[in-house]
Design a protein around this motif. Structure first.
Motif, PDB file in Angstrom:
ATOM      1  N   VAL A 308      22.310  50.272 -30.992  1.00 15.73           N
ATOM      2  CA  VAL A 308      21.855  50.113 -29.606  1.00 15.73           C
ATOM      3  C   VAL A 308      20.765  49.047 -29.543  1.00 15.73           C
ATOM      4  N   HIS A 309      20.851  48.205 -28.501  1.00 13.91           N
ATOM      5  CA  HIS A 309      19.816  47.200 -28.262  1.00 13.91           C
ATOM      6  C   HIS A 309      19.414  47.231 -26.792  1.00 13.91           C
ATOM      7  N   SER A 310      18.105  47.008 -26.532  1.00 12.69           N
ATOM      8  CA  SER A 310      17.588  46.911 -25.172  1.00 12.69           C
ATOM      9  C   SER A 310      16.315  46.091 -25.191  1.00 12.69           C
ATOM     10  N   ASP A 311      16.004  45.433 -24.088  1.00 15.69           N
ATOM     11  CA  ASP A 311      14.751  44.686 -23.988  1.00 15.69           C
ATOM     12  C   ASP A 311      13.544  45.613 -23.940  1.00 15.69           C
ATOM     13  N   SER A 312      13.732  46.820 -23.437  1.00 10.62           N
ATOM     14  CA  SER A 312      12.637  47.790 -23.303  1.00 10.62           C
ATOM     15  C   SER A 312      12.689  48.788 -24.461  1.00 10.62           C
ATOM     16  N   SER A 313      11.554  48.934 -25.155  1.00  9.61           N
ATOM     17  CA  SER A 313      11.518  49.901 -26.258  1.00  9.61           C
ATOM     18  C   SER A 313      11.705  51.327 -25.747  1.00  9.61           C
ATOM     19  N   PHE A 314      11.172  51.620 -24.548  1.00  4.23           N
ATOM     20  CA  PHE A 314      11.358  52.948 -23.968  1.00  4.23           C
ATOM     21  C   PHE A 314      12.836  53.204 -23.690  1.00  4.23           C
ATOM     22  N   SER A 315      13.506  52.258 -23.027  1.00  2.48           N
ATOM     23  CA  SER A 315      14.927  52.424 -22.723  1.00  2.48           C
ATOM     24  C   SER A 315      15.752  52.527 -24.000  1.00  2.48           C
ATOM     25  N   LEU A 316      15.369  51.758 -25.009  1.00  2.00           N
ATOM     26  CA  LEU A 316      16.096  51.784 -26.280  1.00  2.00           C
ATOM     27  C   LEU A 316      16.019  53.161 -26.926  1.00  2.00           C
TER      28      LEU A 316
END
Length: 394
Positions: A308-316
Motif C-alpha cells: 500500500v502507498h499513500s501521500d498521507s502517513s495517516f491514510s497509509l
C-alpha cells in the motif's frame, strides 16, 4: 524564625519561577490600557454561515472543507506593540479545533496557529512566541474545523458564538494569563497524546510546566538544606515529599486534559453501538475504500502479497489496518528493505490518495515517485488504484 524565613523564601522562589516562565518584562505595567478590541459582530464571515446577535456573531454553518472562518481587517496593527491575544466564545463544541489566522502586510500567505479550546470563558495566547508575528498585521481571523484524524468531518460541527477578541500590549496580567492558558488550556487529541505529558501540539509555547515544577522542587530542597539546615534522612523526606506533590500536580493536570478529551469522545460516540461507531469514525472514507478494495480482491489467494502507498502517513497506516487480515504491508518499506531485489510477480500494489501516481492503460504501467512498475489494472475508482505487478514480462 527559620521556618517563617523558609516559608517566605519558598513563596518568593515559586513566584520568581512563575515570572520567569511567563517571560515577564520588569518594565511592563501590571495592567495595560493599550488594546484593540473587536466584538463578534465586527467579524465578517469568510467561510460558513453566521448571523449577528446584538454585538456577537452566531456561527451556524460551516463552509468549504467543513471549515468556518471569520475575519476582521486591522488597518495595520504593529505586531511588536500588540502581542497578547484575548478571545471569548460560547458553546464551543469539544469536537472542533480552533486556529488563529493572520496576515502580515509584507507576506503573500497567511499564517495559521492552533489555539487552545476556548470553552465559555476568556482565553489568552502570547503571540510573541510566534516567529511570523511581526511587522504590520492587516488581517486577523478565527478558523474552526473538526479535529483532523479524530472527528468525523460530517459530525463534528455544532453552532457556537464568537463573543469578542482583543489584542493588547504586554503586561504582567497578560503574560501570566497567557501562561495559565498555556499550562491549563485544553488541546485536542493528537498522535502524540498517548505518551506526551502536558501539551503535545506544535504551537509555540511558554516554558514547560514539568520543567517549572522540577525547578521548584530543587529550589525547595536547597532552601531546606541552607535555611532549615536539614541533613540526612530529614532532608531526604522533604525531597521525597516534594517529588510526590509535584507528581500529583502533574497527574491532576494530565487527568483534567484526559477528562476533557473523553468528553469529546463521548459527544461523538455515546449514542452508537460498537459496529456503528466504526462507521462514524474520522476515517470513514478510508473504511469505504478498504471495503471496495476487499470486494475487488475477494478471489485473491490469502497469501497474495499486497503493498500500500499513500501521500498521507495517516491514510497509509489506516488503510493497512482496515485491509487486515490480508497479507498487507507498506510499499515504501518493502522497496527500501531490499532495493536490489525485484518485487515478486503477482504482487498487488494499492495506491490511495497519491496525486503523482498514475496508471497508463496503453503502456500498462503504474508510475509515480520516479518509479515505473508494469502491471495489470484491477481497480481504478476515485482516489484508489489497484494494480497487479507482472514483473518484466511484456
Amino acid at each position: 524564625m527559620r521556618r517563617a524565613l523558609f516559608a517566605i523564601a519558598v513563596l518568593v522562589g515559586g513566584f520568581a519561577i512563575l515570572l520567569w516562565a511567563a517571560g515577564i518584562d520588569w518594565h511592563s505595567p501590571f495592567f495595560t490600557d493599550q488594546a484593540r478590541h473587536w466584538n463578534g459582530s465586527d467579524f465578517r464571515v469568510v467561510m460558513g454561515g453566521a448571523a449577528q446577535d446584538e454585538d456577537r456573531l452566531r456561527i451556524g454553518a460551516v463552509g468549504d472543507n467543513r471549515t468556518a472562518l471569520q475575519s476582521v481587517a486591522l488597518n495595520g496593527v504593529d505586531a511588536s506593540e500588540y502581542q497578547i491575544l484575548r478571545y471569548r466564545f460560547e458553546q464551543f463544541p469539544h469536537t472542533l479545533e480552533l486556529s488563529l489566522v493572520f496576515r502580515p502586510a509584507d507576506a503573500e500567505d497567511v499564517t495559521v496557529v492552533s489555539l487552545p479550546w476556548p470553552g465559555d470563558g476568556e482565553a489568552v495566547f502570547d503571540l510573541g512566541t510566534v516567529p511570523e508575528w511581526q511587522g504590520r498585521i492587516v488581517e486577523l481571523a478565527f478558523a474552526e474545523y473538526p479535529t483532523p484524524q479524530i472527528v468525523p468531518p460530517v459530525q463534528g460541527f455544532r453552532p457556537f458564538t464568537l463573543v469578542d477578541a482583543a489584542l493588547s500590549a504586554r503586561s504582567w496580567r497578560g503574560d501570566l494569563s497567557a501562561l495559565m492558558t498555556d499550562w491549563l488550556g485544553y488541546w485536542p487529541w493528537s498522535q502524540r497524546s498517548v505518551h506526551a505529558l502536558g501539551r503535545d501540539t506544535d504551537t509555540p509555547r511558554a516554558q514547560s510546566l514539568v520543567l517549572c515544577i522540577v525547578l521548584f522542587i530543587v529550589a525547595t530542597v536547597l532552601l531546606a538544606a541552607f535555611i532549615l539546615r536539614l541533613r540526612g534522612v530529614r532532608l531526604l523526606q522533604v525531597a521525597v515529599l516534594m517529588v510526590v506533590l509535584g507528581w500529583l500536580l502533574l497527574d491532576l493536570q494530565w487527568h483534567a486534559g484526559l477528562r476533557w478529551r473523553y468528553s469529546a469522545t463521548h459527544d461523538l460516540y455515546a449514542a452508537y453501538d460498537w459496529p456503528q461507531r466504526e462507521q462514524h469514525s474520522a476515517d470513514s472514507e478510508i473504511i469505504a475504500a478498504a471495503a471496495m478494495i476487499k470486494s475487488a480482491l475477494r478471489d485473491t489467494p490469502e497469501n497474495a502479497r499486497i503493498l500500500v502507498h499513500s501521500d498521507s502517513s495517516f491514510s497509509l497506516l489506516r488503510m493497512v489496518y482496515h485491509l487486515l487480515p490480508m497479507n498487507v504491508a507498506v510499499f515504501a518499506q518493502a522497496m527500501s528493505a531490499s532495493p536490489a531485489t525485484p518485487l515478486p510477480t503477482g504482487t498487488l500494489i494499492i495506491v490511495y490518495e497519491a496525486e503523482d501516481w498514475t496508471y497508463d492503460p496503453a503502456r500498462r504501467v503504474l508510475s509515480g515517485g520516479g518509479t515505473e512498475l508494469p502491471g495489470d489494472l484491477i481497480l481504478r475508482r476515485d482516489n484508489v488504484l489497484v494494480v497487479r505487478y507482472r514483473g518484466n514480462t511484456p
